[in-house]
Design a protein around this motif. Sequence first.
Motif, short mmCIF file in Angstrom:
data_model
loop_
_atom_site.label_atom_id
_atom_site.label_comp_id
_atom_site.label_asym_id
_atom_site.label_seq_id
_atom_site.Cartn_x
_atom_site.Cartn_y
_atom_site.Cartn_z
N SER A 95 58.79 52.22 58.11
CA SER A 95 57.08 52.12 57.47
C SER A 95 57.39 50.15 58.18
O SER A 95 58.68 49.77 58.16
CB SER A 95 57.34 51.78 55.71
OG SER A 95 57.62 52.81 55.54
N LYS A 96 56.56 50.20 58.64
CA LYS A 96 56.48 48.70 58.89
C LYS A 96 55.58 47.73 58.19
O LYS A 96 56.19 46.76 57.97
CB LYS A 96 54.96 48.62 60.33
CG LYS A 96 55.03 47.56 60.88
CD LYS A 96 54.02 48.36 62.08
CE LYS A 96 53.71 46.71 63.11
NZ LYS A 96 52.25 47.16 64.11
N ASP A 97 54.36 48.36 57.81
CA ASP A 97 53.89 47.17 56.53
C ASP A 97 53.30 47.95 55.55
O ASP A 97 52.75 49.10 55.86
CB ASP A 97 52.38 46.48 56.89
CG ASP A 97 53.84 45.18 57.84
OD1 ASP A 97 54.02 44.54 57.94
OD2 ASP A 97 52.78 45.21 58.97
N THR A 98 53.01 47.21 54.38
CA THR A 98 52.11 48.03 53.21
C THR A 98 50.78 47.36 53.43
O THR A 98 50.78 45.96 52.91
CB THR A 98 53.08 47.73 51.72
OG1 THR A 98 54.59 48.66 52.21
CG2 THR A 98 51.99 47.97 50.77
N TYR A 99 50.17 48.03 53.67
CA TYR A 99 48.95 47.30 53.64
C TYR A 99 47.44 47.77 52.16
O TYR A 99 48.51 48.63 50.90
CB TYR A 99 47.60 48.62 54.39
CG TYR A 99 47.61 48.43 55.81
CD1 TYR A 99 48.71 47.45 56.55
CD2 TYR A 99 47.05 48.54 56.55
CE1 TYR A 99 48.89 47.08 57.69
CE2 TYR A 99 47.51 48.56 58.24
CZ TYR A 99 48.03 47.53 58.84
OH TYR A 99 48.24 47.72 59.74
N ASP A 100 46.88 46.31 50.97
CA ASP A 100 46.62 46.04 50.90
C ASP A 100 44.93 46.81 49.90
O ASP A 100 44.66 46.64 51.33
CB ASP A 100 47.31 45.44 49.37
CG ASP A 100 46.82 44.08 50.53
OD1 ASP A 100 45.37 44.44 51.27
OD2 ASP A 100 47.16 42.83 49.80
N ILE A 101 44.73 46.47 49.73
CA ILE A 101 42.17 46.70 49.51
C ILE A 101 42.42 45.90 50.89
O ILE A 101 41.37 46.13 51.26
CB ILE A 101 41.97 46.80 48.09
CG1 ILE A 101 42.92 48.32 47.15
CG2 ILE A 101 40.28 46.79 48.20
CD1 ILE A 101 41.95 48.65 46.08
N SER A 102 42.76 44.56 50.48
CA SER A 102 41.90 43.49 51.32
C SER A 102 41.85 43.94 52.80
O SER A 102 41.28 43.53 53.96
CB SER A 102 43.05 42.54 51.14
OG SER A 102 41.87 41.99 50.10
N ASN A 103 43.92 44.57 53.17
CA ASN A 103 44.24 44.80 54.79
C ASN A 103 42.82 46.08 55.10
O ASN A 103 42.64 46.35 56.36
CB ASN A 103 45.54 44.97 54.05
CG ASN A 103 45.93 44.18 54.08
OD1 ASN A 103 47.10 43.99 53.57
ND2 ASN A 103 46.47 42.98 55.20
N VAL A 104 43.36 46.93 54.00
CA VAL A 104 41.77 48.09 54.20
C VAL A 104 40.73 47.69 54.88
O VAL A 104 39.99 48.04 55.88
CB VAL A 104 42.35 49.15 53.49
CG1 VAL A 104 40.88 50.42 53.61
CG2 VAL A 104 43.80 49.71 53.78
N ALA A 105 40.09 46.76 53.61
CA ALA A 105 38.51 46.67 54.36
C ALA A 105 38.41 45.45 54.80
O ALA A 105 37.34 46.16 55.64
CB ALA A 105 38.10 45.70 52.78
N HIS A 106 39.88 44.81 56.00
CA HIS A 106 39.00 44.20 56.92
C HIS A 106 39.47 45.29 58.13
O HIS A 106 39.01 45.42 59.06
CB HIS A 106 40.74 43.45 57.66
CG HIS A 106 40.07 41.88 57.12
ND1 HIS A 106 40.45 42.03 55.15
CD2 HIS A 106 39.77 40.82 57.29
CE1 HIS A 106 40.26 40.27 55.27
NE2 HIS A 106 40.04 39.53 56.29
N ARG A 107 40.28 46.71 57.73
CA ARG A 107 40.01 47.39 59.09
C ARG A 107 38.82 48.10 58.97
O ARG A 107 38.15 48.35 60.08
CB ARG A 107 40.95 48.48 58.83
CG ARG A 107 42.73 47.89 58.94
CD ARG A 107 43.38 47.81 60.53
NE ARG A 107 43.07 48.68 61.10
CZ ARG A 107 44.29 49.48 61.47
NH1 ARG A 107 45.64 48.85 61.18
NH2 ARG A 107 44.87 50.13 62.40
#
Length: 129
Positions: free
Chosen positions: A30-42
Motif C-alpha cells: 500500500s502506497k497511501d491512504t486516500y481520504d474524501i478530500s483526496n478523492v474529491a480532488h481526483r
Amino acid sequence: MNIKTKFKAIPKKNPAKPEDPTKYYAHVVSKDTYDISNVAHRISDISSLSIMDVHAVLLGLSKVFPDMLCEGNRIRLEGLGTFSLGVKSDGETNEDDITAHNIKKVRLKFSPDNQLTEVLQQTKFEKVD
C-alpha cells in the motif's frame, strides 16, 4: 492503464503444519491512504465539478450509506459494485430459537461490478524489495 502495482514477497508458515517449510506469497504494498478530500480532488480533475461540490457529495454519501445498509438495502454504485450487510450467527436446531442474540458479527459484503473486475484483471505488477 499503464500503472504498475507494487508487491513484495512475504514469508508465511502454515499454522496447521508448523513442520512444513516457510512459503513466500505475493503481498500488495500500500502506497497511501486516500481520504474524501483526496478523492474529491481526483474526481474534480476529471469533471466539470468543483472540489467543494464533489467533497459535499462524497460526505453526503458517507452519511446516508450506513443508514441505507442498516435499513436492509443493497447499494449498487454503477461501475464499482454492490454493497450489502451480512451476518455471522450461532446455529439452532429449531427455527423459532433464532433471535437477534444469535447474531455474533455484522460484516460489509461487496460484490464488484464486471467493469471493475475487468480493470482489476488488467493490473500490471512490479516486485519491490
